[in-house]
Motif scaffolding. Sequence first.
Motif, PDB file in Angstrom:
ATOM      1  N   SER A   1     -38.560   9.309   5.747  1.00  0.00           N
ATOM      2  CA  SER A   1     -38.154   8.504   4.587  1.00  0.00           C
ATOM      3  C   SER A   1     -38.136   7.031   4.953  1.00  0.00           C
ATOM      4  O   SER A   1     -38.404   6.163   4.118  1.00  0.00           O
ATOM      5  CB  SER A   1     -36.746   8.898   4.121  1.00  0.00           C
ATOM      6  N   CYS A   2     -37.810   6.744   6.202  1.00  0.00           N
ATOM      7  CA  CYS A   2     -37.728   5.356   6.661  1.00  0.00           C
ATOM      8  C   CYS A   2     -39.069   4.642   6.491  1.00  0.00           C
ATOM      9  O   CYS A   2     -39.121   3.484   6.092  1.00  0.00           O
ATOM     10  CB  CYS A   2     -37.283   5.307   8.115  1.00  0.00           C
ATOM     11  N   MET A   3     -40.159   5.342   6.782  1.00  0.00           N
ATOM     12  CA  MET A   3     -41.488   4.717   6.705  1.00  0.00           C
ATOM     13  C   MET A   3     -41.791   4.193   5.304  1.00  0.00           C
ATOM     14  O   MET A   3     -42.387   3.139   5.134  1.00  0.00           O
ATOM     15  CB  MET A   3     -42.576   5.734   7.068  1.00  0.00           C
ATOM     16  N   GLU A   4     -41.366   4.974   4.315  1.00  0.00           N
ATOM     17  CA  GLU A   4     -41.650   4.578   2.934  1.00  0.00           C
ATOM     18  C   GLU A   4     -40.881   3.338   2.509  1.00  0.00           C
ATOM     19  O   GLU A   4     -41.303   2.614   1.614  1.00  0.00           O
ATOM     20  CB  GLU A   4     -41.311   5.736   1.993  1.00  0.00           C
ATOM     21  N   GLU A   5     -39.735   3.096   3.160  1.00  0.00           N
ATOM     22  CA  GLU A   5     -38.908   1.955   2.786  1.00  0.00           C
ATOM     23  C   GLU A   5     -39.269   0.679   3.521  1.00  0.00           C
ATOM     24  O   GLU A   5     -38.819  -0.407   3.165  1.00  0.00           O
ATOM     25  CB  GLU A   5     -37.430   2.273   3.053  1.00  0.00           C
ATOM     26  N   CYS A   6     -40.060   0.783   4.558  1.00  0.00           N
ATOM     27  CA  CYS A   6     -40.334  -0.405   5.375  1.00  0.00           C
ATOM     28  C   CYS A   6     -41.419  -1.285   4.739  1.00  0.00           C
ATOM     29  O   CYS A   6     -42.557  -0.859   4.576  1.00  0.00           O
ATOM     30  CB  CYS A   6     -40.767   0.014   6.778  1.00  0.00           C
TER      31      CYS A   6
END
Length: 78
Positions: A15-20
Amino acid sequence: PYVIAEPCIDVMDRSCMEECPVDCIYEGDRKLYINPMECIDCGNCEPACPVQAISQDRRVPPELKDFVADNKRFFTES
Ligand code: SF4
Ligand code: F3S
């Protein structure tokens, strides 16, 4: 910069990748890594992780300091 520590191992929720906004989160074998040269400290990734694996490097607790070193190694050796 922000760093990803132990809770990510074998979870790799991503999920972190999508927010970066700068796409500075990269996949390793068992966890993900934030490139400290590219992270702009926006903090978007921290609340996105369901297992709270992400924190700012100067707030990483002492028992997880090895993960800061491991993170550096990941980007200097590849
Ligand atoms: Fe990406 Fe922002 Fe997280 Fe740094 S703090 S890894 S720039 S989302
Ligand atoms: Fe890992 Fe959490 Fe990202 S488990 S892949 S740091 S959303």
